[in-house]
Write a protein that holds these residues in place. Sequence first.
Motif, PDB file in Angstrom:
ATOM      1  N   SER A 193       0.830  -1.211   0.000  1.00 44.73           N
ATOM      2  CA  SER A 193       0.000   0.000   0.000  1.00 44.73           C
ATOM      3  C   SER A 193       0.863   1.258   0.000  1.00 44.73           C
ATOM      4  N   HIS A 194       1.998   1.227   0.673  1.00 49.70           N
ATOM      5  CA  HIS A 194       2.882   2.393   0.683  1.00 49.70           C
ATOM      6  C   HIS A 194       3.630   2.562  -0.633  1.00 49.70           C
ATOM      7  N   LEU A 195       4.033   1.478  -1.230  1.00 52.03           N
ATOM      8  CA  LEU A 195       4.738   1.565  -2.507  1.00 52.03           C
ATOM      9  C   LEU A 195       3.806   2.012  -3.624  1.00 52.03           C
ATOM     10  N   SER A 196       2.564   1.539  -3.615  1.00 51.87           N
ATOM     11  CA  SER A 196       1.625   1.909  -4.679  1.00 51.87           C
ATOM     12  C   SER A 196       1.198   3.369  -4.571  1.00 51.87           C
ATOM     13  N   ASP A 197       1.206   3.922  -3.376  1.00 49.97           N
ATOM     14  CA  ASP A 197       0.824   5.322  -3.179  1.00 49.97           C
ATOM     15  C   ASP A 197       2.028   6.257  -3.183  1.00 49.97           C
ATOM     16  N   ASP A 198       3.213   5.744  -3.428  1.00 45.59           N
ATOM     17  CA  ASP A 198       4.446   6.525  -3.366  1.00 45.59           C
ATOM     18  C   ASP A 198       4.617   7.210  -2.012  1.00 45.59           C
ATOM     19  N   ASN A 199       4.226   6.527  -0.943  1.00 49.09           N
ATOM     20  CA  ASN A 199       4.358   7.059   0.416  1.00 49.09           C
ATOM     21  C   ASN A 199       5.486   6.370   1.176  1.00 49.09           C
ATOM     22  N   TYR A 200       6.501   5.942   0.486  1.00 48.52           N
ATOM     23  CA  TYR A 200       7.603   5.216   1.105  1.00 48.52           C
ATOM     24  C   TYR A 200       8.871   6.023   0.887  1.00 48.52           C
ATOM     25  N   MET A 201       9.216   6.867   1.829  1.00 52.80           N
ATOM     26  CA  MET A 201      10.385   7.729   1.701  1.00 52.80           C
ATOM     27  C   MET A 201      11.536   7.143   2.506  1.00 52.80           C
ATOM     28  N   LEU A 202      12.572   6.676   1.807  1.00 50.51           N
ATOM     29  CA  LEU A 202      13.756   6.113   2.438  1.00 50.51           C
ATOM     30  C   LEU A 202      14.861   7.149   2.436  1.00 50.51           C
ATOM     31  N   GLN A 203      15.518   7.306   3.590  1.00 42.71           N
ATOM     32  CA  GLN A 203      16.607   8.272   3.710  1.00 42.71           C
ATOM     33  C   GLN A 203      17.730   7.654   4.537  1.00 42.71           C
ATOM     34  N   THR A 204      18.961   8.020   4.197  1.00 44.87           N
ATOM     35  CA  THR A 204      20.093   7.593   5.007  1.00 44.87           C
ATOM     36  C   THR A 204      20.663   8.810   5.729  1.00 44.87           C
ATOM     37  N   CYS A 205      21.201   8.576   6.899  1.00 43.85           N
ATOM     38  CA  CYS A 205      21.798   9.633   7.700  1.00 43.85           C
ATOM     39  C   CYS A 205      23.232   9.843   7.219  1.00 43.85           C
ATOM     40  N   ARG A 206      23.577  11.082   6.880  1.00 49.91           N
ATOM     41  CA  ARG A 206      24.928  11.363   6.358  1.00 49.91           C
ATOM     42  C   ARG A 206      26.005  11.122   7.407  1.00 49.91           C
ATOM     43  N   ASP A 207      25.680  11.427   8.675  1.00 51.99           N
ATOM     44  CA  ASP A 207      26.662  11.247   9.751  1.00 51.99           C
ATOM     45  C   ASP A 207      26.851   9.788  10.140  1.00 51.99           C
ATOM     46  N   ARG A 208      25.822   8.990   9.897  1.00 52.53           N
ATOM     47  CA  ARG A 208      25.835   7.582  10.299  1.00 52.53           C
ATOM     48  C   ARG A 208      25.210   6.756   9.170  1.00 52.53           C
ATOM     49  N   PRO A 209      25.984   6.317   8.193  1.00 55.61           N
ATOM     50  CA  PRO A 209      25.429   5.657   7.009  1.00 55.61           C
ATOM     51  C   PRO A 209      24.706   4.338   7.286  1.00 55.61           C
ATOM     52  N   ASN A 210      24.904   3.747   8.457  1.00 55.83           N
ATOM     53  CA  ASN A 210      24.191   2.516   8.784  1.00 55.83           C
ATOM     54  C   ASN A 210      22.879   2.787   9.530  1.00 55.83           C
ATOM     55  N   LEU A 211      22.434   4.046   9.527  1.00 58.71           N
ATOM     56  CA  LEU A 211      21.165   4.425  10.141  1.00 58.71           C
ATOM     57  C   LEU A 211      20.224   4.894   9.036  1.00 58.71           C
ATOM     58  N   LEU A 212      19.159   4.152   8.868  1.00 61.34           N
ATOM     59  CA  LEU A 212      18.183   4.425   7.820  1.00 61.34           C
ATOM     60  C   LEU A 212      16.938   5.052   8.432  1.00 61.34           C
ATOM     61  N   ARG A 213      16.436   6.135   7.820  1.00 56.05           N
ATOM     62  CA  ARG A 213      15.185   6.748   8.270  1.00 56.05           C
ATOM     63  C   ARG A 213      14.132   6.524   7.187  1.00 56.05           C
ATOM     64  N   VAL A 214      12.938   6.156   7.617  1.00 59.77           N
ATOM     65  CA  VAL A 214      11.825   5.925   6.707  1.00 59.77           C
ATOM     66  C   VAL A 214      10.627   6.685   7.236  1.00 59.77           C
ATOM     67  N   LYS A 215       9.896   7.314   6.328  1.00 61.08           N
ATOM     68  CA  LYS A 215       8.654   7.985   6.702  1.00 61.08           C
ATOM     69  C   LYS A 215       7.503   7.219   6.075  1.00 61.08           C
ATOM     70  N   LEU A 216       6.545   6.843   6.918  1.00 57.79           N
ATOM     71  CA  LEU A 216       5.376   6.087   6.486  1.00 57.79           C
ATOM     72  C   LEU A 216       4.111   6.754   6.986  1.00 57.79           C
ATOM     73  N   THR A 217       3.066   6.699   6.175  1.00 60.46           N
ATOM     74  CA  THR A 217       1.779   7.183   6.658  1.00 60.46           C
ATOM     75  C   THR A 217       1.107   6.064   7.440  1.00 60.46           C
ATOM     76  N   SER A 218       0.273   6.459   8.374  1.00 59.33           N
ATOM     77  CA  SER A 218      -0.458   5.491   9.176  1.00 59.33           C
ATOM     78  C   SER A 218      -1.469   4.757   8.309  1.00 59.33           C
ATOM     79  N   ARG A 219      -1.704   3.493   8.617  1.00 57.47           N
ATOM     80  CA  ARG A 219      -2.715   2.759   7.852  1.00 57.47           C
ATOM     81  C   ARG A 219      -4.119   3.108   8.319  1.00 57.47           C
ATOM     82  N   HIS A 220      -4.222   3.761   9.469  1.00 58.74           N
ATOM     83  CA  HIS A 220      -5.524   4.140  10.002  1.00 58.74           C
ATOM     84  C   HIS A 220      -5.896   5.577   9.659  1.00 58.74           C
ATOM     85  N   SER A 221      -4.902   6.447   9.541  1.00 54.59           N
ATOM     86  CA  SER A 221      -5.147   7.859   9.261  1.00 54.59           C
ATOM     87  C   SER A 221      -4.084   8.364   8.300  1.00 54.59           C
TER      88      SER A 221
END
Length: 178
Positions: free
Chosen positions: A66-94
Motif C-alpha cells: 500500500s505504501h509503494l503503490s501510493d508513493d508514500n515510502y520515503m527512504l533516507q540515510t543519515c549522512r553522519d551515520r550511514p548505517n542508520l536508515l530513516r523511513v517515513k510512512l503514513t499510518s494505515r488508520h489515518s
Amino acid sequence: MLDRAQLGNQVQKYVEDNNLIRKKAIYSEVNGTENVLDFPKLTLQQIRDITMGVYQLKQAPRYTESHLSDDNYMLQTCRDRPNLLRVKLTSRHSSSRVYSLWIEFSGDEVTGWYCTCKVGARVVGCCAHIASTMWYLGYSKWELETPSTCKYADSILNAKDVPLETDSDSDSDGFIEE
C-alpha cells in the motif's frame, strides 16, 4: 528477551539526543527501488526473531504494497551515520498521520530500531512499521519472484471476457444425442 528488555532503546536515545526527528538537512533520499546501501539480507526467521511473533510479519506485505503503490515510502540515510536508515510512512488508520522510523544495521543483522508511533520504542519485538520496512528491504527485495500480495481481483475472471461456447464447439463428434 529479558536481557533485551533491560537494555533500553539505544536508537531512540541517539535520535532524541541528536534531535534527528527535526533535522532534515542531514539525510539523503534513497530511491526505494534500488538496494539500500548495505542493508542486510534477512530470512523470515530472523524477522520473526526481531518481531517476537508473526503478527507484524503477516501484515508486512500488504502494508508495504500500500505504501509503494501510493508513493508514500520515503527512504533516507543519515549522512553522519550511514548505517542508520530513516523511513517515513503514513499510518494505515489515518492518512494525515506520518511516522518516522529509524533502523540501524551492521553487517548482516539489524542492530536497533525506533519508530515515533505509540509502540515504536519497544526493544522486545517491534511495531508493524519497522517490521514491514525490514521485510521489504531485507527479505522481499532479495527474492527473485515478486512477493505474493492480496490482490484477489487479479485472479477472478469476468464472465463477459469468457468466450461463448458455440454449438459446434460443444458437439465434438457432430452428433446430437437424444
